[in-house]
Motif scaffolding. Structure first.
Motif, PDB file in Angstrom:
ATOM      1  N   SER A  39     -12.589   4.769   4.165  1.00  0.00           N
ATOM      2  CA  SER A  39     -11.206   4.535   4.603  1.00  0.00           C
ATOM      3  C   SER A  39     -10.312   4.051   3.460  1.00  0.00           C
ATOM      4  CB  SER A  39     -11.186   3.484   5.717  1.00  0.00           C
ATOM      5  OG  SER A  39     -12.011   3.885   6.757  1.00  0.00           O
ATOM      6  N   PHE A  40     -10.840   3.196   2.604  1.00  0.00           N
ATOM      7  CA  PHE A  40     -10.011   2.641   1.526  1.00  0.00           C
ATOM      8  C   PHE A  40      -9.680   3.717   0.495  1.00  0.00           C
ATOM      9  CE2 PHE A  40      -9.715  -0.244  -2.374  1.00  0.00           C
ATOM     10  CZ  PHE A  40      -8.364  -0.471  -2.168  1.00  0.00           C
ATOM     11  N   THR A 126      -9.759  -2.909   4.757  1.00  0.00           N
ATOM     12  CA  THR A 126     -10.821  -1.980   5.160  1.00  0.00           C
ATOM     13  C   THR A 126     -12.142  -2.713   4.945  1.00  0.00           C
ATOM     14  OG1 THR A 126     -11.369  -0.950   3.056  1.00  0.00           O
ATOM     15  CG2 THR A 126      -9.424  -0.081   4.193  1.00  0.00           C
ATOM     16  N   SER A 127     -13.235  -2.059   5.319  1.00  0.00           N
ATOM     17  CA  SER A 127     -14.528  -2.747   5.174  1.00  0.00           C
ATOM     18  C   SER A 127     -14.861  -2.979   3.698  1.00  0.00           C
ATOM     19  CB  SER A 127     -15.625  -1.944   5.866  1.00  0.00           C
ATOM     20  OG  SER A 127     -15.705  -0.655   5.315  1.00  0.00           O
ATOM     21  N   SER A 128     -14.272  -2.198   2.791  1.00  0.00           N
ATOM     22  CA  SER A 128     -14.645  -2.403   1.387  1.00  0.00           C
ATOM     23  C   SER A 128     -13.760  -3.416   0.660  1.00  0.00           C
ATOM     24  CB  SER A 128     -14.682  -1.069   0.627  1.00  0.00           C
ATOM     25  OG  SER A 128     -13.409  -0.499   0.628  1.00  0.00           O
ATOM     26  N   ASN A 129     -12.623  -3.798   1.237  1.00  0.00           N
ATOM     27  CA  ASN A 129     -11.792  -4.771   0.514  1.00  0.00           C
ATOM     28  C   ASN A 129     -11.507  -6.043   1.313  1.00  0.00           C
ATOM     29  OD1 ASN A 129      -9.658  -4.183   2.314  1.00  0.00           O
ATOM     30  ND2 ASN A 129      -8.914  -2.517   1.020  1.00  0.00           N
ATOM     31  N   ALA A 130     -12.018  -6.136   2.548  1.00  0.00           N
ATOM     32  CA  ALA A 130     -11.673  -7.267   3.425  1.00  0.00           C
ATOM     33  C   ALA A 130     -12.038  -8.615   2.805  1.00  0.00           C
ATOM     34  CB  ALA A 130     -12.367  -7.106   4.776  1.00  0.00           C
ATOM     35  N   SER A 212     -19.401  -0.957   3.003  1.00  0.00           N
ATOM     36  CA  SER A 212     -18.628   0.151   3.574  1.00  0.00           C
ATOM     37  C   SER A 212     -19.413   1.443   3.410  1.00  0.00           C
ATOM     38  CB  SER A 212     -17.293   0.279   2.843  1.00  0.00           C
ATOM     39  OG  SER A 212     -17.491   0.945   1.612  1.00  0.00           O
ATOM     40  N   THR A 213     -18.897   2.497   3.968  1.00  0.00           N
ATOM     41  CA  THR A 213     -19.545   3.803   3.872  1.00  0.00           C
ATOM     42  C   THR A 213     -19.810   4.165   2.401  1.00  0.00           C
ATOM     43  OG1 THR A 213     -18.322   4.373   5.851  1.00  0.00           O
ATOM     44  CG2 THR A 213     -19.250   6.194   4.609  1.00  0.00           C
ATOM     45  N   SER A 214     -18.793   4.011   1.551  1.00  0.00           N
ATOM     46  CA  SER A 214     -18.990   4.318   0.121  1.00  0.00           C
ATOM     47  C   SER A 214     -19.980   3.353  -0.511  1.00  0.00           C
ATOM     48  CB  SER A 214     -17.680   4.210  -0.653  1.00  0.00           C
ATOM     49  OG  SER A 214     -16.817   5.195  -0.247  1.00  0.00           O
ATOM     50  N   GLY A 284      11.377   3.046  12.275  1.00  0.00           N
ATOM     51  CA  GLY A 284      11.336   1.572  12.258  1.00  0.00           C
ATOM     52  C   GLY A 284       9.887   1.079  12.252  1.00  0.00           C
ATOM     53  N   VAL A 285       9.064   1.672  13.121  1.00  0.00           N
ATOM     54  CA  VAL A 285       7.632   1.300  13.183  1.00  0.00           C
ATOM     55  C   VAL A 285       6.991   1.615  11.837  1.00  0.00           C
ATOM     56  CG1 VAL A 285       5.418   1.815  14.296  1.00  0.00           C
ATOM     57  CG2 VAL A 285       7.510   1.765  15.665  1.00  0.00           C
ATOM     58  N   ARG A 286       7.297   2.794  11.318  1.00  0.00           N
ATOM     59  CA  ARG A 286       6.684   3.211  10.052  1.00  0.00           C
ATOM     60  C   ARG A 286       6.987   2.205   8.939  1.00  0.00           C
ATOM     61  NH1 ARG A 286       7.107   4.775   5.357  1.00  0.00           N
ATOM     62  NH2 ARG A 286       9.362   4.587   5.373  1.00  0.00           N
ATOM     63  N   GLN A 287       8.254   1.819   8.842  1.00  0.00           N
ATOM     64  CA  GLN A 287       8.631   0.894   7.753  1.00  0.00           C
ATOM     65  C   GLN A 287       7.945  -0.461   7.900  1.00  0.00           C
ATOM     66  OE1 GLN A 287      12.856   0.517   7.238  1.00  0.00           O
ATOM     67  NE2 GLN A 287      13.079   2.697   6.785  1.00  0.00           N
ATOM     68  N   ARG A 288       7.889  -0.970   9.135  1.00  0.00           N
ATOM     69  CA  ARG A 288       7.246  -2.282   9.325  1.00  0.00           C
ATOM     70  C   ARG A 288       5.738  -2.187   9.076  1.00  0.00           C
ATOM     71  NH1 ARG A 288      11.182  -2.199  13.279  1.00  0.00           N
ATOM     72  NH2 ARG A 288       9.775  -1.446  14.883  1.00  0.00           N
ATOM     73  N   ALA A 289       5.135  -1.089   9.490  1.00  0.00           N
ATOM     74  CA  ALA A 289       3.689  -0.916   9.279  1.00  0.00           C
ATOM     75  C   ALA A 289       3.377  -0.713   7.797  1.00  0.00           C
ATOM     76  CB  ALA A 289       3.184   0.270  10.096  1.00  0.00           C
ATOM     77  N   GLU A 290       4.307  -0.117   7.074  1.00  0.00           N
ATOM     78  CA  GLU A 290       4.096   0.162   5.643  1.00  0.00           C
ATOM     79  C   GLU A 290       3.872  -1.133   4.859  1.00  0.00           C
ATOM     80  OE1 GLU A 290       7.454   2.038   3.753  1.00  0.00           O
ATOM     81  OE2 GLU A 290       6.170   2.995   2.256  1.00  0.00           O
ATOM     82  N   ALA A 291       4.587  -2.195   5.264  1.00  0.00           N
ATOM     83  CA  ALA A 291       4.469  -3.455   4.525  1.00  0.00           C
ATOM     84  C   ALA A 291       3.017  -3.952   4.540  1.00  0.00           C
ATOM     85  CB  ALA A 291       5.400  -4.492   5.130  1.00  0.00           C
ATOM     86  N   SER A 292       2.338  -3.833   5.699  1.00  0.00           N
ATOM     87  CA  SER A 292       0.963  -4.358   5.779  1.00  0.00           C
ATOM     88  C   SER A 292      -0.021  -3.484   4.991  1.00  0.00           C
ATOM     89  CB  SER A 292       0.523  -4.481   7.241  1.00  0.00           C
ATOM     90  OG  SER A 292       0.517  -3.211   7.853  1.00  0.00           O
ATOM     91  N   LEU A 293       0.240  -2.185   4.914  1.00  0.00           N
ATOM     92  CA  LEU A 293      -0.650  -1.315   4.122  1.00  0.00           C
ATOM     93  C   LEU A 293      -0.367  -1.474   2.624  1.00  0.00           C
ATOM     94  CD1 LEU A 293      -0.885   2.048   6.103  1.00  0.00           C
ATOM     95  CD2 LEU A 293      -2.743   0.472   5.590  1.00  0.00           C
ATOM     96  N   ASP A 294       0.908  -1.599   2.273  1.00  0.00           N
ATOM     97  CA  ASP A 294       1.246  -1.807   0.856  1.00  0.00           C
ATOM     98  C   ASP A 294       0.653  -3.122   0.356  1.00  0.00           C
ATOM     99  OD1 ASP A 294       2.530   0.511   0.244  1.00  0.00           O
ATOM    100  OD2 ASP A 294       4.550  -0.237   0.654  1.00  0.00           O
ATOM    101  N   ARG A 295       0.695  -4.120   1.231  1.00  0.00           N
ATOM    102  CA  ARG A 295       0.141  -5.425   0.826  1.00  0.00           C
ATOM    103  C   ARG A 295      -1.362  -5.282   0.574  1.00  0.00           C
ATOM    104  NH1 ARG A 295       0.350 -11.244   3.318  1.00  0.00           N
ATOM    105  NH2 ARG A 295       0.088 -12.378   1.363  1.00  0.00           N
ATOM    106  N   MET A 296      -2.038  -4.511   1.437  1.00  0.00           N
ATOM    107  CA  MET A 296      -3.473  -4.272   1.226  1.00  0.00           C
ATOM    108  C   MET A 296      -3.690  -3.605  -0.136  1.00  0.00           C
ATOM    109  SD  MET A 296      -6.092  -1.730   3.227  1.00  0.00           S
ATOM    110  CE  MET A 296      -5.507  -0.193   2.527  1.00  0.00           C
ATOM    111  N   LEU A 297      -2.939  -2.557  -0.421  1.00  0.00           N
ATOM    112  CA  LEU A 297      -3.154  -1.819  -1.679  1.00  0.00           C
ATOM    113  C   LEU A 297      -2.892  -2.743  -2.869  1.00  0.00           C
ATOM    114  CD1 LEU A 297      -1.505   1.585  -0.651  1.00  0.00           C
ATOM    115  CD2 LEU A 297      -3.945   1.122  -0.909  1.00  0.00           C
TER     116      LEU A 297
END
Ligand code: 13P
Ligand code: SF4
Length: 301
Positions: A39-40, A126-130, A212-214, A284-297
């Motif tokens: 996933s990551f 994800t399971s590899s970066n949690a 994780s899987t990898s 609107g949902v996309r932009q708010r959700a993007e913040a949490s994924l960008d923070r992960m990256l």
């Protein structure tokens, strides 16, 4: 089948499409992908690729994540009914309750969740970066959703924080028991046990490797051992065997992820032919959700 594979490759080239696939989908679908990963890896790839179209062979939250990260691209999902049941195991109203209850709280969300959840949380993992991400968060209290098993495995390793766990789980991994591990160990003595952290904590605690899987694929590939006991989804055998044709893998197969195995090569061809189904989100949902994924990256770097 060769004709179908050729047709997919030609359509992908003509439409400037890149095909991403998770290690859990059927081997023949993995084989036509440009990139296969956990996933990551796939979330990073979805952000990096320059193509106009992404075909995401996995469950719908994965296509959604690619869509969140790429507002200007078309994201095709070969089977729109391939939904991860765990991604739906979130009581969204509880997030606000927890924020009321704790001042110093981070809401940490496994990437196996829908955009409607990701838009409410502080960071995805994800399971590899949690482990890395949770350890480095400044907050003391961690509300970890939805996977109680991954959450409890991380909590074990970060005793300095206070975890409140969701009650979701992956049915494929949650049904593996310590008794299964013992049974396989007596059947295959001396074999290392490699499991995914979506397994119950009691299983992870007695395994030789949890990842994780990898992580599981890399561990088995780099190990000098020739035989392993594996506790994860059966689709991973395809890459394990591709990388390690001479090694043996004894899977604890109690159930498979039927959603990951829904899509066929014909579905991949059909979505390119018809330019549908697509992963689409309210902006609107996309932009708010993007913040949490960008923070992960960012935090996983
Ligand atoms: P990883 O790809 O992070 O190993 O997660 C496995 C999974 O269950 C995907 O749905
Ligand atoms: Fe969801 Fe489990 Fe299937 Fe992954 S393996 S998609 S977590 S049900």
């Amino acid at each position: 089948m060769k004709k179908l594979t050729e047709e997919i490759k030609t359509m992908a080239r003509e439409q400037d499409a890149v095909i991403l696939a998770h290690y859990y989908v059927d081997g023949e679908v993995q084989d036509i992908a440009d990139y296969v990963g956990d996933s990551f890896f796939l979330a990073k790839k979805a952000k990096e690729v320059q193509n106009r179209t992404i075909v995401f062979c996995g469950v719908t939250f994965m296509g959604e994540s690619a869509c969140i990260l790429n507002p200007d691209k078309t994201v095709l999902i070969p089977d729109a009914d391939a939904v991860c049941p765990m991604a739906l195991m979130v009581e969204r109203e509880k997030i606000a309750e927890m924020r009321e209850k704790y001042d110093d709280l981070a809401v940490v969300c496994y990437i196996n969740s829908m955009a409607a959840t990701k838009e409410l949380v502080d960071v995805c993992v994800t399971s590899s970066n949690a482990l890395k991400i949770v350890k480095n968060l400044p907050q003391k209290n961690i509300y970890f959703i939805p996977d109680k098993n991954l959450g409890s495995w991380i909590a074990e390793q970060v005793p300095e924080k206070n975890f409140i766990l969701g009650d979701g789980y992956c049915h494929v991994h949650d049904c593996i028991t310590p008794e299964d591990i013992e049974e396989y160990r007596s059947k295959y003595p001396g074999c290392k046990v490699l499991v995914h952290p979506e397994c119950p904590l009691a299983v992870s605690k007695i395994a030789d490797y949890v990842g994780s899987t990898s992580g599981i694929i890399d561990y088995a590939t780099e190990s000098p051992d020739r035989e392993f006991i594996v506790g994860t989804e059966a689709g991973v055998l395809h890459e394990l065997k591709r990388k390690n044709p001479d090694k043996e893998f004894h899977f604890i197969e109690k159930s498979a992820c039927e959603d990951m195995h829904r899509m066929t090569l014909e579905d991949v061809a059909a979505c390119l032919r018809e330019n549908s189904p697509k992963a689409e989100l309210d902006e609107g949902v996309r932009q708010r959700a993007e913040a949490s994924l960008d923070r992960m990256l960012e935090l996983a770097k």
